[in-house]
Enzyme design. Sequence first.
Site, PDB file in Angstrom:
ATOM      1  N   GLU A 191      -4.968   2.548  -3.918  1.00  0.00           N
ATOM      2  CA  GLU A 191      -3.500   2.538  -3.929  1.00  0.00           C
ATOM      3  C   GLU A 191      -2.935   1.217  -3.405  1.00  0.00           C
ATOM      4  OE1 GLU A 191      -4.725   4.461   0.032  1.00  0.00           O
ATOM      5  OE2 GLU A 191      -5.499   4.230  -2.004  1.00  0.00           O
ATOM      6  N   ASP A 251       0.850  -1.176   0.000  1.00  0.00           N
ATOM      7  CA  ASP A 251       0.000   0.000   0.000  1.00  0.00           C
ATOM      8  C   ASP A 251       0.896   1.239   0.000  1.00  0.00           C
ATOM      9  OD1 ASP A 251      -2.979   0.939   0.782  1.00  0.00           O
ATOM     10  OD2 ASP A 251      -1.536   2.158   1.875  1.00  0.00           O
ATOM     11  N   ILE A 252       0.481   2.285  -0.752  1.00  0.00           N
ATOM     12  CA  ILE A 252       1.243   3.533  -0.773  1.00  0.00           C
ATOM     13  C   ILE A 252       0.995   4.287   0.537  1.00  0.00           C
ATOM     14  CG2 ILE A 252       1.618   5.730  -1.962  1.00  0.00           C
ATOM     15  CD1 ILE A 252       0.532   4.398  -4.503  1.00  0.00           C
TER      16      ILE A 252
END
Length: 318
Positions: free
Chosen positions: A237, A194-195
Site C-alpha cells: 500500500e 502510505d495508506i
Amino acid sequence: MPNQAAELASMHWQQDLLSSIEVGIVVIDKDYKVEVWNQFMENHSEIRPSQIAGNELFAHFPEVDELWFKRKCDPVFNMGTPAFIIWEQRPYVFKFGTSRPITSTSDFMYQNVTIFPLVSTSGSTERICILVYDVTDQAIAKKNIEGLNQRLQEVSRVDGLTGLFNRRYWQERFEREYKMAVRNKPDICAIMLDIDHFKKVNDTYGHHAGDLVIQRLAKLVKLATRETDITGRYGGEEFTIVLPDTNGETAKIVAERLRKLVYLDAVEYEDVQIKVTVSVGIAQYSAAYTTSTQWLEDADKALYTAKESGRNRVVVSS
C-alpha cells in the site's frame, strides 16, 4: 517473313512475362509519361495500359508527392544510379488496396520500390523502370513484433494492479533523477505515502476490497500530479512520487491536495463505503546526499513521523 514471325514470338513471351510476374513494372520517360504498365499494376490500380500509356504518371496518382518523387528519379536519369524506397521510409508510392482485403489487417499495400535506369545504345538514359514489390505481409509482421516488444516493455515497467510504474522501474527513474540532481542542483522532491491502517481494510473486507482501495488511490495520485512527475507503487500500500522542478513548500501543497482527495473519497464495495486516509513524507533533494538511498530514506523517515504523529498528515523532512 521468318524475321517478322520471330519478332512477334519474342514480343509474345515478353508480354507474357510482364503479365505473369508478381511485381509491378512501370517504365516512364523523362517527362514522366508512362510507356509500360504491366498486369500487376493494372490489377491493383484498375487502370488499363491503354488508359495510362502516354500520360503523365502524376495525372493518375495525385497522392504521389511530385517534387519528392522527381528528386528520387533525378539521379537515376542523370547519373544512372538506382534508387530505392523502402516501406519504413514511406509506406507506399502507389496507393493500392491490400491484395487480401478480408484477412489482412492493413487497408493498403506496403511497398518496396526500386528505380533503375534503362540505358539506350547511345549510353544515355531516356527512360527509367520502376519495380513495385508488395511487402504487406512482411511489414505487418514486423510491426506486430515491434508492437509486442513495446507491450512487453510496458509490462516490465508497469505495476499490473495500479498502472503506475513498478518498484524496479521507478527505482531506475529515481536513480537517474538523483544523478541529474547531483550535476544540476535543481529543486526536486521525493514523496513517500502510505495508506493508514490498510491491514484493517483487508481483515474487514477482504483482499479484493483492498485491491480496489489501492487502485483508487493510484487514480487519485495521477489526478493530483503532473505528467512530468514520476509516480510508482513501491510495494503493498506504499506509493512513491518524484516531483521535478518543485521545492519542499510546493511539494507540500501537492501532497496536501492528494491527502484531502483521499480523505474525501470513498470506495464502493458490496454496498459499503470504504474510506481511508494516507500519511505522506517529503524530502527535498540536498547536495548533502551522497547516495539516492539517503534521499529516499529521508522521505521514508518523514512518512514515519507522519504516522507517529497521528496519521492523515503530511510531513516535510528537515
